[in-house]
Write a protein that holds these residues in place. Sequence first.
Motif, mmCIF file in Angstrom:
data_model
loop_
_atom_site.group_PDB
_atom_site.id
_atom_site.type_symbol
_atom_site.label_atom_id
_atom_site.label_comp_id
_atom_site.label_asym_id
_atom_site.label_seq_id
_atom_site.Cartn_x
_atom_site.Cartn_y
_atom_site.Cartn_z
ATOM 1 N N ALA A 148 0.824 -1.213 0.000
ATOM 2 C CA ALA A 148 0.000 0.000 0.000
ATOM 3 C C ALA A 148 0.855 1.258 0.000
ATOM 4 O O ALA A 148 0.489 2.264 -0.628
ATOM 5 C CB ALA A 148 -0.938 -0.012 1.205
ATOM 6 N N ASP A 204 4.961 5.681 -1.663
ATOM 7 C CA ASP A 204 5.212 6.796 -0.744
ATOM 8 C C ASP A 204 6.579 6.588 -0.106
ATOM 9 O O ASP A 204 6.753 5.726 0.764
ATOM 10 C CB ASP A 204 4.116 6.862 0.320
ATOM 11 N N ARG A 206 -5.753 3.152 18.542
ATOM 12 C CA ARG A 206 -6.813 3.203 17.538
ATOM 13 C C ARG A 206 -7.157 1.770 17.151
ATOM 14 O O ARG A 206 -6.264 0.958 16.923
ATOM 15 C CB ARG A 206 -6.358 3.986 16.298
ATOM 16 N N VAL A 210 -9.097 -0.927 14.545
ATOM 17 C CA VAL A 210 -9.595 -1.126 13.178
ATOM 18 C C VAL A 210 -10.299 -2.468 13.134
ATOM 19 O O VAL A 210 -9.692 -3.508 13.424
ATOM 20 C CB VAL A 210 -8.453 -1.076 12.147
ATOM 21 N N HIS A 254 -5.853 -1.936 3.295
ATOM 22 C CA HIS A 254 -6.649 -0.800 2.812
ATOM 23 C C HIS A 254 -7.393 -0.115 3.961
ATOM 24 O O HIS A 254 -7.609 1.103 3.913
ATOM 25 C CB HIS A 254 -7.627 -1.291 1.749
ATOM 26 N N PHE A 255 -7.794 -0.866 4.989
ATOM 27 C CA PHE A 255 -8.518 -0.284 6.112
ATOM 28 C C PHE A 255 -7.574 0.256 7.187
ATOM 29 O O PHE A 255 -8.000 1.051 8.030
ATOM 30 C CB PHE A 255 -9.456 -1.336 6.725
ATOM 31 N N GLU A 281 -4.496 1.622 6.305
ATOM 32 C CA GLU A 281 -3.742 2.712 5.670
ATOM 33 C C GLU A 281 -4.239 4.106 6.061
ATOM 34 O O GLU A 281 -3.410 4.986 6.344
ATOM 35 C CB GLU A 281 -3.798 2.535 4.152
ATOM 36 N N PRO A 282 -5.566 4.387 6.113
ATOM 37 C CA PRO A 282 -5.985 5.747 6.499
ATOM 38 C C PRO A 282 -5.533 6.154 7.892
ATOM 39 O O PRO A 282 -5.199 7.324 8.117
ATOM 40 C CB PRO A 282 -7.514 5.683 6.401
ATOM 41 N N GLU A 283 -5.506 5.206 8.834
ATOM 42 C CA GLU A 283 -5.061 5.544 10.192
ATOM 43 C C GLU A 283 -3.575 5.901 10.207
ATOM 44 O O GLU A 283 -3.156 6.815 10.926
ATOM 45 C CB GLU A 283 -5.339 4.369 11.133
ATOM 46 N N ARG A 289 -1.935 7.198 7.669
ATOM 47 C CA ARG A 289 -1.788 8.494 6.994
ATOM 48 C C ARG A 289 -2.214 9.646 7.909
ATOM 49 O O ARG A 289 -1.671 10.742 7.802
ATOM 50 C CB ARG A 289 -2.577 8.502 5.696
ATOM 51 N N LYS A 290 -3.194 9.431 8.772
ATOM 52 C CA LYS A 290 -3.554 10.470 9.737
ATOM 53 C C LYS A 290 -2.377 10.779 10.659
ATOM 54 O O LYS A 290 -2.077 11.946 10.945
ATOM 55 C CB LYS A 290 -4.762 10.029 10.553
ATOM 56 N N GLU A 294 0.324 12.715 8.576
ATOM 57 C CA GLU A 294 0.025 14.136 8.375
ATOM 58 C C GLU A 294 0.174 14.921 9.672
ATOM 59 O O GLU A 294 0.618 16.073 9.654
ATOM 60 C CB GLU A 294 -1.388 14.291 7.816
#
Length: 393
Positions: free
Chosen positions: A107, A111, A234, A236, A281-282, A284-286, A288-289, A292
């Motif tokens: 994923a 990057d 967190r 998931v 995929h589920f 990855e957003p955590e 990236r948060k 950032e």
Amino acid sequence: MPIIRRLPVLLLALVCLAGSAPPAAAQNPFSDFFGSIFAPRRARPPEEPRPRPIHRPKPKPAATAPNPAIPGAPGGDVQTVKQAPTFFVAVIGDSQANMLAQGLAEAFAGDHRVAIVNKAKEDTGLVRNDFYDWRAAARTLLDGPQHFDAAVVQIGINDNQKLRLGGEPSPEPLSKPFNEIYAKRAEELAAIFQEKKVPLIWVGQPIMRSESLSNAALVFNDIDRQYAEAQGARYVDLWEAFSDEDSVYRASGPDVNGVIVRLRAADGVHFNKAGARKAAHFVEPEIRKLLEAALQPPETPAGAAPEAPATPAPGVPAMPGGNETTPPAAPEAAAPVAPPPKPIAGKIESLTETAVSPGGALAAPPVGRAQPKAIEAAPAQPGRADDFAWPAR
């Protein structure tokens, strides 16, 4: 003798005459006819070879000076310089976490900032501390020389077995004493990352083909969610992502591109390559948060002393009314006053009412202007369109 029977004799005679005739007589039509039939064919002259196109070599570019930005690279050549990652994510857990780490690496392959470090161990869990103690391993990992900005844990597929408590009796799996001990170990593992100020992402177990393993996974997921989130982790959930609308195990399903493919291994427990990519995929957003948030500049705390003014350059005079380096602030111009809002409709005027003054009298003409004379209409002529006399004249 009929003519048809004499035809072969006549043809034979013509052949003999053609063979014995002098060269001058061979030019008659009969000789030409038989010569075209029995004469050998002449070979065609060979075709002339076609000229081949000439491929001229392209001129070589002129030599350029070396590029100072890339040592050893000639000018004009584009070389890709791989940048070193700056955000490191450790993945710990059992063999299921090992597959998840592979999916996360795929994923984040595009990057360069993120590096996925696989620290998972097969055949491990939170039950058999005598085989591998993840709490001790987590402290060693975070105290080691490598820095980690985040961590991902997925564990539990090997924990549906009896605890080893030394000389004490071992509680049965999923019993109340068993769940209490298991919850304490999960909470202690999450507390280690909170103590080291490393954000933790706890990933739950997916549904499995075995009913007993799925029931155990549901219990472990509830414990992990409650006690891991209490320590700031967190969570998931992957249960619905790998089951159908009736919460039934399915080995196949939509991948990250929406194509129906096989997602689980033959054992009905682990992910395959496509399933690991979907699980990532589920997660990855955590990640990236957290990435950032780490890239944002730190905020100035309230009550902190302001920065000292910079020293003016030599020869720059001080600006009157301001400090030594910056000119005084110009007075702010007054904001323009907004015009009053326009009414939706204007004043309603009557078309038949006579204009009167406030006192009730007829409106007088303006001062200095003579009263206009009344215009008298000319009498209607008999038979004209405006002649309304009756009876008609």
